[in-house]
Scaffold this active site. Structure first.
Site, PDB file in Angstrom:
ATOM      1  N   ARG A  67       0.756  -1.096   0.091  1.00 11.59           N
ATOM      2  CA  ARG A  67       0.147  -0.246   0.368  1.00 11.59           C
ATOM      3  C   ARG A  67       0.811   1.573  -0.221  1.00 11.59           C
ATOM      4  O   ARG A  67       0.163   2.289  -0.069  1.00 11.59           O
ATOM      5  CB  ARG A  67      -0.945  -0.050   1.117  1.00 11.59           C
ATOM      6  CG  ARG A  67      -2.077  -1.133   0.685  1.00 11.59           C
ATOM      7  CD  ARG A  67      -3.323  -1.362   2.037  1.00 11.59           C
ATOM      8  NE  ARG A  67      -2.490  -1.807   3.202  1.00 11.59           N
ATOM      9  CZ  ARG A  67      -2.674  -3.048   3.725  1.00 11.59           C
ATOM     10  NH1 ARG A  67      -2.907  -3.929   2.666  1.00 11.59           N
ATOM     11  NH2 ARG A  67      -2.060  -3.267   4.543  1.00 11.59           N
ATOM     12  N   GLU A 104       4.842 -10.238  14.891  1.00 13.24           N
ATOM     13  CA  GLU A 104       3.742 -10.712  16.575  1.00 13.24           C
ATOM     14  C   GLU A 104       3.948 -12.682  16.436  1.00 13.24           C
ATOM     15  O   GLU A 104       4.550 -13.092  16.974  1.00 13.24           O
ATOM     16  CB  GLU A 104       1.951 -10.804  16.443  1.00 13.24           C
ATOM     17  CG  GLU A 104       2.134 -10.961  17.207  1.00 13.24           C
ATOM     18  CD  GLU A 104       0.236 -10.821  17.514  1.00 13.24           C
ATOM     19  OE1 GLU A 104      -0.415  -9.554  16.705  1.00 13.24           O
ATOM     20  OE2 GLU A 104      -0.608 -11.034  18.451  1.00 13.24           O
TER      21      GLU A 104
HETATM   22  P1  AMP Z   1       4.089  -2.003  11.218  1.00 13.07           P
HETATM   23  O1  AMP Z   1       5.440  -2.241  10.777  1.00 13.07           O
HETATM   24  O2  AMP Z   1       3.665  -2.396  12.124  1.00 13.07           O
HETATM   25  O3  AMP Z   1       4.770  -0.649  11.149  1.00 13.07           O
HETATM   26  O4  AMP Z   1       3.073  -3.111  10.022  1.00 13.07           O
HETATM   27  C1  AMP Z   1       3.002  -1.370   9.195  1.00 13.07           C
HETATM   28  C2  AMP Z   1       2.744  -2.395   7.821  1.00 13.07           C
HETATM   29  O5  AMP Z   1       1.402  -2.943   8.100  1.00 13.07           O
HETATM   30  C3  AMP Z   1       2.126  -1.382   6.953  1.00 13.07           C
HETATM   31  O6  AMP Z   1       2.661  -1.546   5.620  1.00 13.07           O
HETATM   32  C4  AMP Z   1       0.759  -1.089   7.085  1.00 13.07           C
HETATM   33  O7  AMP Z   1       0.073  -1.181   5.354  1.00 13.07           O
HETATM   34  C5  AMP Z   1       0.604  -2.439   6.927  1.00 13.07           C
HETATM   35  N1  AMP Z   1      -1.062  -2.372   8.615  1.00 13.07           N
HETATM   36  C6  AMP Z   1       0.037  -2.790   9.917  1.00 13.07           C
HETATM   37  N2  AMP Z   1      -1.300  -2.614  10.838  1.00 13.07           N
HETATM   38  C7  AMP Z   1      -2.401  -2.260   9.825  1.00 13.07           C
HETATM   39  C8  AMP Z   1      -3.668  -2.151  10.692  1.00 13.07           C
HETATM   40  N3  AMP Z   1      -4.638  -1.898  11.453  1.00 13.07           N
HETATM   41  N4  AMP Z   1      -4.506  -1.866   9.188  1.00 13.07           N
HETATM   42  C9  AMP Z   1      -3.955  -1.721   8.127  1.00 13.07           C
HETATM   43  N5  AMP Z   1      -2.360  -1.561   7.367  1.00 13.07           N
HETATM   44  C10 AMP Z   1      -1.729  -2.270   8.281  1.00 13.07           C
END
Ligand code: AMP
Length: 180
Positions: A67, A104
Site C-alpha cells: 500500500r 507477532e
Molecule cells: P508495522 O511494520 O507494524 O509498522 O506495520 C506496518 C505495515 O503493516 C504497513 O505496510 C501497513 O500497511 C500494514 N498494517 C499494519 N497494521 C495495519 C492495520 N491495522 N490496518 C492496515 N494496515 C496495517
C-alpha cells in the site's frame, strides 16, 4: 494546525474505513481505498503528503509493499523525485539485498534492488500506515546499508497506541497525516 488544514484532515479521516477482523480476528484494518476512490480525497491526500517535503531535495521516495506504492509514486512525482519499491522476497527481478524483522508470529523479510540509488542520495520512506514501526525501521536499515541518507518519513496513518514512531530516529522528520 490552521482551520482549513484541520478540515482537510477531518475529510481524509472520514474516508478511511475500519474493517474489523481483517485479515484475521482481532485486527482493525484501516482501509484507504475510499481515499483513493474519491477524486477529491485522492488529490488532497497527495498534496498533503508532498507539502512538508517540497523543499527537502528528496532524490527518491522509497515505498513499502504494497500500500506504500499507492500514494508513493504520486508523492515521488510531486517532489520531482524517483520512486523505488521495497518488496516482499522474490518479487524484485534484479540483484537485491534483504533484511528480516520480527512479527507477532514469525518473521517478515523485505528486499530492495542493490542498484536502486547512489551512495549519499536523499531518501524519503513512505507507507500508508505505521503500526509497530518494524517495517519502516527495517526499510531504513536497507537504505542505509546501500549508503542512502534517510531524510524523512511519510505516513498517512499512525496507530498511536503501538508507538511505532519510537522505533525511528528522533532526528529524522516524520510526517503523519492522521493519528488513530
Ligand atoms: P508495522 O511494520 O507494524 O509498522 O506495520 C506496518 C505495515 O503493516 C504497513 O505496510 C501497513 O500497511 C500494514 N498494517 C499494519 N497494521 C495495519 C492495520 N491495522 N490496518 C492496515 N494496515 C496495517
Amino acid at each position: 494546525m490552521d482551520g482549513v488544514k484541520q478540515q482537510i484532515i477531518a475529510l481524509l479521516k472520514e474516508n478511511i474505513r475500519n474493517i474489523p477482523d481483517f485479515p484475521k480476528p482481532g485486527i482493525q484494518f484501516k482501509d484507504i481505498t475510499p481515499l483513493l476512490q474519491n477524486p477529491d480525497t485522492l488529490e488532497l491526500t497527495s498534496q498533503a503528503l508532498a507539502r512538508p517535503f517540497r523543499h527537502m531535495d528528496i532524490d527518491y521516495v522509497v515505498g513499502l509493499e504494497s500500500r506504500g506504492f499507492l500514494f508513493g509514486t504520486n508523492l515521488a512525482q510531486d517532489l520531482h523525485a524517483g520512486f523505488i519499491p521495497i518488496r516482499k522476497p522474490g518479487k524484485l527481478p534484479a540483484d537485491t539485498i534483504s533484511a528480516t524483522y520480527a512479527l507477532e508470529y514469525g518473521e517478515e523479510a523485505i528486499e530492495i534492488h542493490e542498484d536502486a540509488f547512489s551512495r549519499g542520495d536523499r531518501i524519503l520512506i513512505h507507507d500508508d500506515l505505521i503500526a509497530t514501526g518494524g517495517s519502516a525501521k527495517t526499510a531504513t536499515q536497507l537504505v542505509e546499508e546501500l549508503g542512502g541518507h534517510v531524510v524523512g518519513y511519510s505516513f498517512i496513518i499512525e496507530l498511536e497506541a503501538l508507538q511505532g514512531s519510537d522505533q525511528l530516529s528522533d532526528d529524522i522528520p516524520k510526517d503523519i497525516l492522521i493519528s488513530l
